[in-house]
Design a protein around this motif. Structure first.
Motif, PDB file in Angstrom:
ATOM      1  N   HIS A  12       0.496  -5.372  -7.054  1.00 40.86           N
ATOM      2  CA  HIS A  12       0.792  -6.056  -5.794  1.00 40.86           C
ATOM      3  C   HIS A  12       1.604  -5.181  -4.843  1.00 40.86           C
ATOM      4  O   HIS A  12       1.744  -5.526  -3.667  1.00 40.86           O
ATOM      5  N   ASN A  13       2.132  -4.065  -5.338  1.00 45.17           N
ATOM      6  CA  ASN A  13       2.925  -3.167  -4.490  1.00 45.17           C
ATOM      7  C   ASN A  13       2.083  -2.097  -3.815  1.00 45.17           C
ATOM      8  O   ASN A  13       2.612  -1.271  -3.067  1.00 45.17           O
ATOM      9  N   ILE A  14       0.772  -2.055  -4.079  1.00 40.83           N
ATOM     10  CA  ILE A  14      -0.086  -0.985  -3.566  1.00 40.83           C
ATOM     11  C   ILE A  14      -1.190  -1.580  -2.705  1.00 40.83           C
ATOM     12  O   ILE A  14      -1.829  -2.567  -3.080  1.00 40.83           O
ATOM     13  N   LYS A  15      -1.442  -0.957  -1.566  1.00 43.31           N
ATOM     14  CA  LYS A  15      -2.544  -1.376  -0.705  1.00 43.31           C
ATOM     15  C   LYS A  15      -2.964  -0.188   0.163  1.00 43.31           C
ATOM     16  O   LYS A  15      -2.320   0.868   0.160  1.00 43.31           O
ATOM     17  N   HIS A  16      -4.050  -0.350   0.901  1.00 48.55           N
ATOM     18  CA  HIS A  16      -4.495   0.693   1.821  1.00 48.55           C
ATOM     19  C   HIS A  16      -3.493   0.826   2.966  1.00 48.55           C
ATOM     20  O   HIS A  16      -3.002  -0.177   3.506  1.00 48.55           O
ATOM     21  N   GLY A  17      -3.203   2.068   3.339  1.00 51.97           N
ATOM     22  CA  GLY A  17      -2.346   2.285   4.494  1.00 51.97           C
ATOM     23  C   GLY A  17      -3.060   1.896   5.770  1.00 51.97           C
ATOM     24  O   GLY A  17      -4.294   1.835   5.820  1.00 51.97           O
ATOM     25  N   SER A  18      -2.296   1.633   6.817  1.00 54.26           N
ATOM     26  CA  SER A  18      -2.897   1.199   8.088  1.00 54.26           C
ATOM     27  C   SER A  18      -3.774   2.280   8.700  1.00 54.26           C
ATOM     28  O   SER A  18      -4.652   1.993   9.500  1.00 54.26           O
ATOM     29  N   GLY A  19      -3.550   3.554   8.323  1.00 56.08           N
ATOM     30  CA  GLY A  19      -4.395   4.637   8.824  1.00 56.08           C
ATOM     31  C   GLY A  19      -5.751   4.687   8.146  1.00 56.08           C
ATOM     32  O   GLY A  19      -6.668   5.354   8.637  1.00 56.08           O
ATOM     33  N   GLY A  20      -5.910   4.002   6.999  1.00 54.97           N
ATOM     34  CA  GLY A  20      -7.189   3.935   6.308  1.00 54.97           C
ATOM     35  C   GLY A  20      -7.417   5.027   5.293  1.00 54.97           C
ATOM     36  O   GLY A  20      -8.290   4.894   4.427  1.00 54.97           O
ATOM     37  N   ASP A  21      -6.674   6.142   5.365  1.00 54.23           N
ATOM     38  CA  ASP A  21      -6.911   7.256   4.445  1.00 54.23           C
ATOM     39  C   ASP A  21      -5.731   7.503   3.521  1.00 54.23           C
ATOM     40  O   ASP A  21      -5.595   8.583   2.958  1.00 54.23           O
ATOM     41  N   SER A  22      -4.864   6.516   3.363  1.00 56.30           N
ATOM     42  CA  SER A  22      -3.699   6.663   2.487  1.00 56.30           C
ATOM     43  C   SER A  22      -3.513   5.380   1.686  1.00 56.30           C
ATOM     44  O   SER A  22      -4.115   4.349   1.979  1.00 56.30           O
TER      45      SER A  22
END
Length: 568
Positions: A12-22
């Protein structure tokens, strides 16, 4: 980050960054913010250049190898029945052991007497501030390391994420002047493709299926990690070839070369796609440096072209003079050298014809075989394909002599190998080993024979006793049958060994094969098992029957009491 923060890290602590590539990591709380109200995201990037420095590869391998433990939990490192902070202590202890193991190399960069895990976090801050003449802004470095800048700055600079993207790229340890610094991470041309979905399920198993559709659905994150695993798969296979018992041998995808090849050649890319159009965290000076480098290359090519033009003019003039002399029947050095070169060519052709004669065919074939490169085709070994020597005796076998059973193999991954076998790279060739249930002690070396009899056979032979299981095994075992038969055999174990399954599921999933084989021993069941478990035990044999002291047929007389020396 602090080790205590990593201890409780979960899906639950991990998701796609807002930039899409992180990938963006956000902890539940921090040292200065126990409520987690002002905790910021930390953007982390893949390293497509160096496998040993790629965070995505390391995290993907960890989740794949430990996938069975994620059936009942979503924390990455902390188990359900352990004390809070235990994972952080294990991390610090293992990091210290790693540095001591490589003390000669580590001593060139740090003082071993003062090394501690906390220094890793500070070292990252130092690298981010000094790796380039244009470092990220100080507020981004301080926010990333969770160092306070004062109450006012902590409040008003918490949303300045642009610098964190650039900082995340610097921490991949790819130099800003490198051509891969602003590259996109390995990703899929179409994430919804059925082939990608098949590889995702095969690689991550219950880590995927047990959490799909939940609030912390990890499908997107695992797709990202799988792409880096496929991109660096050659490196993973090299490590397995160097050390056959490495835990990487328990990654299922590595034993499906056809699927791996299709993913790499048809589905994986580093180019922009509809879902990932441009890299984030790239400062303007990187683009300027790239343009300057292009200009420099054009100037170099222009200089080489001018130099070549001068040489071409000289050659053209010399050729014209030679043609004039030859037309008039004269002889000069250049014409004589040309005739000698022609004679040399004719002699080579004559020698080649002699070597191609039938008498030399065997030597020619041998030379061709030695220079031929090994392809990635899966080969089926013959029963006497390989050999090994034990105490002066050489035995033929179908198992390569360098093979070793993978360490830390879980029951599910072991069951897959028990039914299907595995691939193994030996001398550059990929061999499909037979199902481990068909192996006998004589097929493997002495060290592997001990492991086979003590760790693999006891638990899996017991699982094969599940009613109707042996009759159901098809000639070609599919992944669906592996899962179905595993559930059937597990249910059989639950009925026979109730006491084992009182442990939490994530603890059971982490048991190695040696632990399972030990816990189903008769002595263990008699000592720790329930009454029902003891009743399910088979009748004792001569090998495991409880010993009784034999009574002598001659009656013994009463023993005399031995008096102390002083009373004699």
């Amino acid at each position: 980050a602090r080790s205590i923060s990593i201890s409780s890290l979960g899906l639950h602590n991990i998701k796609h960054g807002s930039g899409g590539d992180s990938l963006a990591f956000k902890f539940d709380n921090s040292k200065m913010d126990q409520s987690g109200e002002f905790v910021q995201e930390k953007n982390c990037y893949a390293n497509p250049k160096e496998a040993v420095l790629c965070l995505y590869l390391a995290l993907g391998c960890w989740i794949s190898i430990k996938s069975e433990e994620f059936e009942t939990r979503e924390t990455l490192f902390e188990k359900s029945n352990t004390k809070k902070g235990t994972a952080a202590q294990n991390f610090c202890r293992q990091l210290s052991a790693l540095v001591k193991k490589h003390a000669a190399a580590a001593g060139k960069f740090l003082r071993l007497s003062r090394f501690h895990a906390h220094g890793i976090r500070k070292g990252s801050g130092t690298h981010a501030s000094s790796a380039t003449t244009v470092p990220p802004q100080f507020t981004s470095v301080a926010a990333r390391g969770e160092w306070s800048m004062g109450k006012i700055l902590d409040i008003y600079f918490q949303f300045a994420m642009g610098g964190d993207y650039y900082l995340g790229r610097l921490l991949t340890l790819i130099p800003p002047e490198d051509k891969l610094f602003d590259s996109l991470p390995p990703h899929w041309k179409n994430q919804e493709d059925p082939t990608v979905a098949e590889a995702l399920k095969l690689t991550f198993g219950k880590a995927l299926t047990s959490h799909q559709g939940t609030a912390h659905d990890p499908t997107g994150t695992l797709c990202f990690l799988l792409a880096s695993m496929v991109h660096h798969s050659s490196w993973l296979l090299e490590q397995v070839e160097k050390e056959p018992k490495h835990p990487f041998s328990n990654i299922p995808l590595l034993h499906n070369p056809d699927l791996l090849k299709e993913l790499k050649e048809k589905h994986l890319t580093l180019e922009p796609t509809e879902d990932m159009k441009a890299p984030s965290g790239v400062p303007p000076f990187v683009k300027h440096n790239r343009l300057l480098d292009n200009c420099h290359q054009l100037l170099v090519l222009n200089g080489e072209a001018v130099s070549k033009l001068r040489d071409d003019i000289k050659v053209a003039v010399a050729d014209a003079v030679d043609e004039k002399v030859a037309a008039e029947g004269g002889v000069k050095g250049a014409i004589l050298a040309e005739q000698m070169e022609k004679l040399k060519t004719d002699m080579r052709e004559m020698v080649g014809e002699i070597l191609r004669s039938p008498a030399n065919n065997a030597a020619a074939v041998l030379q061709c075989d030695q220079s031929e490169q090994v392809d990635s085709t899966i080969r089926i070994p013959e029963p006497t394909q390989f050999s090994y020597t034990n105490k002066g005796t050489t035995r033929a076998t179908c198992i390569p002599p360098t093979f070793e059973f993978p360490s830390e193999t879980t029951r599910f991954e072991g069951w897959r190998k028990w039914l299907c076998g595995q691939t193994f790279v030996y001398e550059g060739c990929t061999w499909q080993l037979p199902p481990f249930r068909h192996l006998k002690g004589i097929h493997v070396t002495l060290q592997n024979r001990i492991i086979l009899h003590n760790e693999w056979k006891p638990i899996f032979n017991k699982m094969m006793e599940a009613p109707g299981l042996v009759e159901q095994i098809p000639e070609q075992v599919t992944d669906d049958f592996v899962h179905h038969s595993f559930e059937l055999a597990t249910q059989f174990l639950k009925e026979r060994y109730t006491y084992i399954f009182k442990q939490p599921q994530d603890i059971l999933s982490g048991y190695a094969l040696g632990t399972w084989s030990k816990k189903i021993k008769r002595s263990e069941v008699e000592k720790y098992g329930t009454e029902g478990d003891k009743q399910n035990l088979p009748p004792p044999t001569a090998l495991n029957k409880k010993r009784t002291q034999k009574e002598s047929s001659v009656p013994r007389g009463p023993r005399k009491r031995r008096l102390p020396t002083k009373l004699k």
